[in-house]
Each structure stands twice: as structure tokens, then as C-alpha cells.
Design a protein around this motif. Sequence first.
Motif, PDB file in Angstrom:
ATOM      1  N   ILE A  15       0.840  -1.204   0.000  1.00  0.00           N
ATOM      2  CA  ILE A  15       0.000   0.000   0.000  1.00  0.00           C
ATOM      3  C   ILE A  15       0.867   1.242   0.000  1.00  0.00           C
ATOM      4  O   ILE A  15       0.663   2.191  -0.769  1.00  0.00           O
ATOM      5  CB  ILE A  15      -0.935   0.015   1.232  1.00  0.00           C
ATOM      6  N   SER A  16       1.890   1.243   0.851  1.00  0.00           N
ATOM      7  CA  SER A  16       2.769   2.403   0.969  1.00  0.00           C
ATOM      8  C   SER A  16       3.537   2.672  -0.324  1.00  0.00           C
ATOM      9  O   SER A  16       3.570   3.806  -0.821  1.00  0.00           O
ATOM     10  CB  SER A  16       3.753   2.199   2.126  1.00  0.00           C
ATOM     11  N   SER A  17       4.148   1.636  -0.893  1.00  0.00           N
ATOM     12  CA  SER A  17       4.967   1.855  -2.089  1.00  0.00           C
ATOM     13  C   SER A  17       4.129   2.305  -3.276  1.00  0.00           C
ATOM     14  O   SER A  17       4.539   3.188  -4.040  1.00  0.00           O
ATOM     15  CB  SER A  17       5.746   0.580  -2.444  1.00  0.00           C
ATOM     16  N   VAL A  18       2.932   1.732  -3.438  1.00  0.00           N
ATOM     17  CA  VAL A  18       2.070   2.117  -4.561  1.00  0.00           C
ATOM     18  C   VAL A  18       1.554   3.536  -4.389  1.00  0.00           C
ATOM     19  O   VAL A  18       1.542   4.331  -5.340  1.00  0.00           O
ATOM     20  CB  VAL A  18       0.894   1.122  -4.704  1.00  0.00           C
ATOM     21  N   GLU A  19       1.132   3.903  -3.161  1.00  0.00           N
ATOM     22  CA  GLU A  19       0.621   5.256  -2.922  1.00  0.00           C
ATOM     23  C   GLU A  19       1.719   6.301  -3.117  1.00  0.00           C
ATOM     24  O   GLU A  19       1.487   7.352  -3.722  1.00  0.00           O
ATOM     25  CB  GLU A  19       0.028   5.356  -1.517  1.00  0.00           C
ATOM     26  N   LYS A  20       2.921   6.017  -2.611  1.00  0.00           N
ATOM     27  CA  LYS A  20       4.025   6.968  -2.766  1.00  0.00           C
ATOM     28  C   LYS A  20       4.419   7.128  -4.230  1.00  0.00           C
ATOM     29  O   LYS A  20       4.678   8.237  -4.709  1.00  0.00           O
ATOM     30  CB  LYS A  20       5.223   6.516  -1.934  1.00  0.00           C
ATOM     31  N   CYS A  21       4.457   6.018  -4.930  1.00  0.00           N
ATOM     32  CA  CYS A  21       4.826   6.061  -6.343  1.00  0.00           C
ATOM     33  C   CYS A  21       3.765   6.800  -7.162  1.00  0.00           C
ATOM     34  O   CYS A  21       4.095   7.578  -8.068  1.00  0.00           O
ATOM     35  CB  CYS A  21       5.005   4.634  -6.852  1.00  0.00           C
ATOM     36  N   THR A  22       2.483   6.568  -6.848  1.00  0.00           N
ATOM     37  CA  THR A  22       1.406   7.281  -7.532  1.00  0.00           C
ATOM     38  C   THR A  22       1.523   8.779  -7.300  1.00  0.00           C
ATOM     39  O   THR A  22       1.371   9.583  -8.233  1.00  0.00           O
ATOM     40  CB  THR A  22       0.032   6.775  -7.027  1.00  0.00           C
ATOM     41  N   ALA A  23       1.796   9.177  -6.043  1.00  0.00           N
ATOM     42  CA  ALA A  23       1.943  10.603  -5.725  1.00  0.00           C
ATOM     43  C   ALA A  23       3.125  11.214  -6.476  1.00  0.00           C
ATOM     44  O   ALA A  23       3.054  12.348  -6.973  1.00  0.00           O
ATOM     45  CB  ALA A  23       2.121  10.783  -4.219  1.00  0.00           C
ATOM     46  N   LEU A  24       4.217  10.466  -6.586  1.00  0.00           N
ATOM     47  CA  LEU A  24       5.399  10.957  -7.305  1.00  0.00           C
ATOM     48  C   LEU A  24       5.081  11.211  -8.773  1.00  0.00           C
ATOM     49  O   LEU A  24       5.347  12.299  -9.307  1.00  0.00           O
ATOM     50  CB  LEU A  24       6.536   9.947  -7.187  1.00  0.00           C
ATOM     51  N   PHE A  25       4.502  10.212  -9.440  1.00  0.00           N
ATOM     52  CA  PHE A  25       4.227  10.381 -10.868  1.00  0.00           C
ATOM     53  C   PHE A  25       3.097  11.367 -11.124  1.00  0.00           C
ATOM     54  O   PHE A  25       3.065  12.009 -12.178  1.00  0.00           O
ATOM     55  CB  PHE A  25       3.961   9.028 -11.509  1.00  0.00           C
ATOM     56  N   GLN A  26       2.173  11.516 -10.159  1.00  0.00           N
ATOM     57  CA  GLN A  26       1.156  12.562 -10.284  1.00  0.00           C
ATOM     58  C   GLN A  26       1.816  13.937 -10.247  1.00  0.00           C
ATOM     59  O   GLN A  26       1.469  14.830 -11.037  1.00  0.00           O
ATOM     60  CB  GLN A  26       0.145  12.451  -9.144  1.00  0.00           C
ATOM     61  N   PHE A  27       2.793  14.102  -9.338  1.00  0.00           N
ATOM     62  CA  PHE A  27       3.511  15.375  -9.240  1.00  0.00           C
ATOM     63  C   PHE A  27       4.270  15.657 -10.536  1.00  0.00           C
ATOM     64  O   PHE A  27       4.229  16.765 -11.078  1.00  0.00           O
ATOM     65  CB  PHE A  27       4.478  15.350  -8.060  1.00  0.00           C
ATOM     66  N   ILE A  28       4.950  14.644 -11.027  1.00  0.00           N
ATOM     67  CA  ILE A  28       5.696  14.808 -12.276  1.00  0.00           C
ATOM     68  C   ILE A  28       4.746  15.152 -13.421  1.00  0.00           C
ATOM     69  O   ILE A  28       5.017  16.038 -14.237  1.00  0.00           O
ATOM     70  CB  ILE A  28       6.501  13.533 -12.589  1.00  0.00           C
ATOM     71  N   ASN A  29       3.609  14.455 -13.469  1.00  0.00           N
ATOM     72  CA  ASN A  29       2.628  14.677 -14.524  1.00  0.00           C
ATOM     73  C   ASN A  29       2.044  16.086 -14.478  1.00  0.00           C
ATOM     74  O   ASN A  29       1.860  16.738 -15.512  1.00  0.00           O
ATOM     75  CB  ASN A  29       1.502  13.656 -14.391  1.00  0.00           C
ATOM     76  N   ASP A  30       1.765  16.599 -13.257  1.00  0.00           N
ATOM     77  CA  ASP A  30       1.128  17.907 -13.094  1.00  0.00           C
ATOM     78  C   ASP A  30       2.097  19.068 -13.175  1.00  0.00           C
ATOM     79  O   ASP A  30       1.735  20.159 -13.620  1.00  0.00           O
ATOM     80  CB  ASP A  30       0.418  17.982 -11.727  1.00  0.00           C
ATOM     81  N   SER A  31       3.345  18.843 -12.742  1.00  0.00           N
ATOM     82  CA  SER A  31       4.235  19.973 -12.491  1.00  0.00           C
ATOM     83  C   SER A  31       5.446  20.055 -13.399  1.00  0.00           C
ATOM     84  O   SER A  31       6.060  21.104 -13.516  1.00  0.00           O
ATOM     85  CB  SER A  31       4.727  19.933 -11.032  1.00  0.00           C
ATOM     86  N   ILE A  32       5.801  18.969 -14.014  1.00  0.00           N
ATOM     87  CA  ILE A  32       7.055  18.964 -14.752  1.00  0.00           C
ATOM     88  C   ILE A  32       6.816  18.580 -16.205  1.00  0.00           C
ATOM     89  O   ILE A  32       6.396  17.472 -16.498  1.00  0.00           O
ATOM     90  CB  ILE A  32       8.065  17.972 -14.135  1.00  0.00           C
ATOM     91  N   LYS A  33       7.028  19.497 -17.070  1.00  0.00           N
ATOM     92  CA  LYS A  33       6.907  19.208 -18.488  1.00  0.00           C
ATOM     93  C   LYS A  33       8.200  18.585 -19.004  1.00  0.00           C
ATOM     94  O   LYS A  33       8.193  17.695 -19.832  1.00  0.00           O
ATOM     95  CB  LYS A  33       6.590  20.490 -19.273  1.00  0.00           C
ATOM     96  N   GLU A  34       9.300  19.063 -18.514  1.00  0.00           N
ATOM     97  CA  GLU A  34      10.590  18.500 -18.883  1.00  0.00           C
ATOM     98  C   GLU A  34      11.627  18.971 -17.875  1.00  0.00           C
ATOM     99  O   GLU A  34      11.461  19.979 -17.188  1.00  0.00           O
ATOM    100  CB  GLU A  34      11.004  18.932 -20.282  1.00  0.00           C
ATOM    101  N   VAL A  35      12.672  18.207 -17.739  1.00  0.00           N
ATOM    102  CA  VAL A  35      13.768  18.617 -16.864  1.00  0.00           C
ATOM    103  C   VAL A  35      14.697  19.498 -17.685  1.00  0.00           C
ATOM    104  O   VAL A  35      15.212  19.085 -18.731  1.00  0.00           O
ATOM    105  CB  VAL A  35      14.527  17.386 -16.323  1.00  0.00           C
ATOM    106  N   ASN A  36      14.872  20.728 -17.198  1.00  0.00           N
ATOM    107  CA  ASN A  36      15.612  21.711 -17.985  1.00  0.00           C
ATOM    108  C   ASN A  36      17.118  21.500 -17.869  1.00  0.00           C
ATOM    109  O   ASN A  36      17.858  22.314 -17.328  1.00  0.00           O
ATOM    110  CB  ASN A  36      15.239  23.127 -17.539  1.00  0.00           C
ATOM    111  N   SER A  37      17.544  20.366 -18.359  1.00  0.00           N
ATOM    112  CA  SER A  37      18.975  20.099 -18.402  1.00  0.00           C
ATOM    113  C   SER A  37      19.241  19.030 -19.453  1.00  0.00           C
ATOM    114  O   SER A  37      18.497  18.056 -19.560  1.00  0.00           O
ATOM    115  CB  SER A  37      19.479  19.619 -17.026  1.00  0.00           C
ATOM    116  N   GLU A  38      20.263  19.209 -20.241  1.00  0.00           N
ATOM    117  CA  GLU A  38      20.635  18.191 -21.216  1.00  0.00           C
ATOM    118  C   GLU A  38      21.552  17.157 -20.600  1.00  0.00           C
ATOM    119  O   GLU A  38      21.820  16.122 -21.201  1.00  0.00           O
ATOM    120  CB  GLU A  38      21.310  18.856 -22.423  1.00  0.00           C
TER     121      GLU A  38
END
Length: 320
Positions: free
Chosen positions: A204-227
Amino acid sequence: MKNKSVFLFALLTAFLWSCGGNSNEPDNNSSADQKSQETISNQYKSKKGVITADLPDGWNNKGKGPNTFSMYAYVADNSGDIYKDIKTFDYEEQLGEVEEVKVDDLPALTVKKKYMQNEKMLGQTWLVYNGVDIIEIVVQSQEANWDDNIANEIISLVKIHERTEGVVLLPNPKRKMNAKPDTYPEEFLSYFTDDFSSDSTLTISSVEKCTALFQFINDSIKEVNSENEEDKMKYLDSLAVVHGINNYESAIKIITVNNTAFKLFGTSMSFKEIDPNSEDFKISSEILTAIISQTGISENDMLFQYDNWEICDMLDKFLD
């Protein structure tokens, strides 16, 4: 993000009004048991108690308040597209845009509408997703009495008592939930007992944490500004740590194992149609053996996903 081996599965799969009684002030002789059985006189309760709200002074348990304000809630019809379900009907005028919000920490859509009953009314509608059902909540009043602050206060008091754990996303109308087998496929999985890892990944913990991480990435990060790949990974690792995961590689392991388990369940429903003595059976078994070994998935991961299908499905959406 997908593990490349996951795509080999293409070879194998064709895949929620009962009202509380009035409560009076107890006298000095009331027992503790009597107190515990008394209901709150201004506690709104929807049918079967799915939604409750301890309303402010001046409101009653039927959801009626001062200055023509009222509220109601129920499990709504669900077309499968929550964005269409909140649409404005012909007799309503939409005021402002539909917004994505949270209600009792569940994902929701909200919009304000003007309409006629016996008189001009304003109302704020929320459609809340609990992981299975769509719950509609409305706060309304005569147009002349409307106050956004009152509507916001009432919705902040709502408690939703039936929910799937870990729900963070609104349902995606373009994607259907992974199909769950009617029974746990023990016979199918027994073919690969020796190939499964002894170390479990999904909790439960690993799935919830991972979901929150990818939700944050999906909502907040379009790309990492570094090559620089090293800088990108350091940034992603830092995000993983903030979300309670050791590093980004661990997050990839969780989401990959989760996705692989879904694919295995999907395969189990067609695998039984293959003749065990055929060459197709042999080739399919070899492919599955390689995928199971490479992913590091365990039989406990499979059982966990079967018992926690909805929250695992929420995580799998990030691989669409």
C-alpha cells in the motif's frame, strides 16, 4: 518509462437519505452509552451514510440552512466520463470554468451554475471520484442570497466514508480499468513458480508513494531543464526522496512491477486457451519466464495487486 520487455505481451493477449435523529442536550443523569448513541442535530447524512457533514449553527440535518441555503449529496449516474457528467444542461447557465479540486482529499470537478426553480437560484456543484463512484454534492441558494464563502465552508465540512485508498486522479474517459479476472489464476501462475522473485515490491505504501510521485511529475514537470543526464537523474532522485522513495530507479521498479502484474493477469485469461503440448505454449512460456525474471516480480506482488486492484490501477495510468 515502460520496461521494453512489457511489450512482448502483445504476443499473448488479444485485454455508491437517511437523516440522523434530533439530539437534545443531555441532562446530568445521562449515561455515557446514551451520549454515544445520540446523533448530531445538524449532521447531514446522505443515503446509507456515504457522505456526512457536521453543518454550522443554523443548519439542520436535512441540509437546510439560513437565507435559503441548502445542500444535498448522492451517488450520481456515471457515464464513464466525469467531464461530460458535469456539463451544463439547457436550463442552466454555467458561471465560470469547470475546475479540478479536492473534496475530503479526493479528486473532484466543480462548477457554479445559475438556474430557475420557483425563483432564480445559484448553486455550486462538485462531482467527487471515490475510486469507484461519482458523488454529486450541491450547495445552492436564491441568487440574491448567494455567498461563495458559505459554499466553500460547507464543502470543507463534507466527509466521504466510502472510498478506494490512494485515489489521486480523476477517471480518464479514454482509458478503461484493467480487466480483473473473476478468480485468482493460481493454475496459470504455478507454471512460473520457480521464476518469481522472493522479494516483494508492491505494498500500500509503495504504490501510494509512487502514484503521488508520478502525479507530481505529470502535473508539475513538463521537462527537466537540463541536457545532462546525470543532472536529470539527480533531480528525479530528489523528487523520489521527497515522496518517500529511496530513488527514482526504485520508483521505476515499482511502476514496472505493477504494470507487469496487470499484463500477467491479462495473459492468464488467454493462456488457458493454448494447448499445453503446442509450440505456441512453449514459446509463450519462455517469453513469460524471461519477463518475470527480468522484472523481479514476486508471487506476493501478484496477490497484492489482485487484492488491491483499484489503487494499483491508479498507478498504472501513468504508463498510458
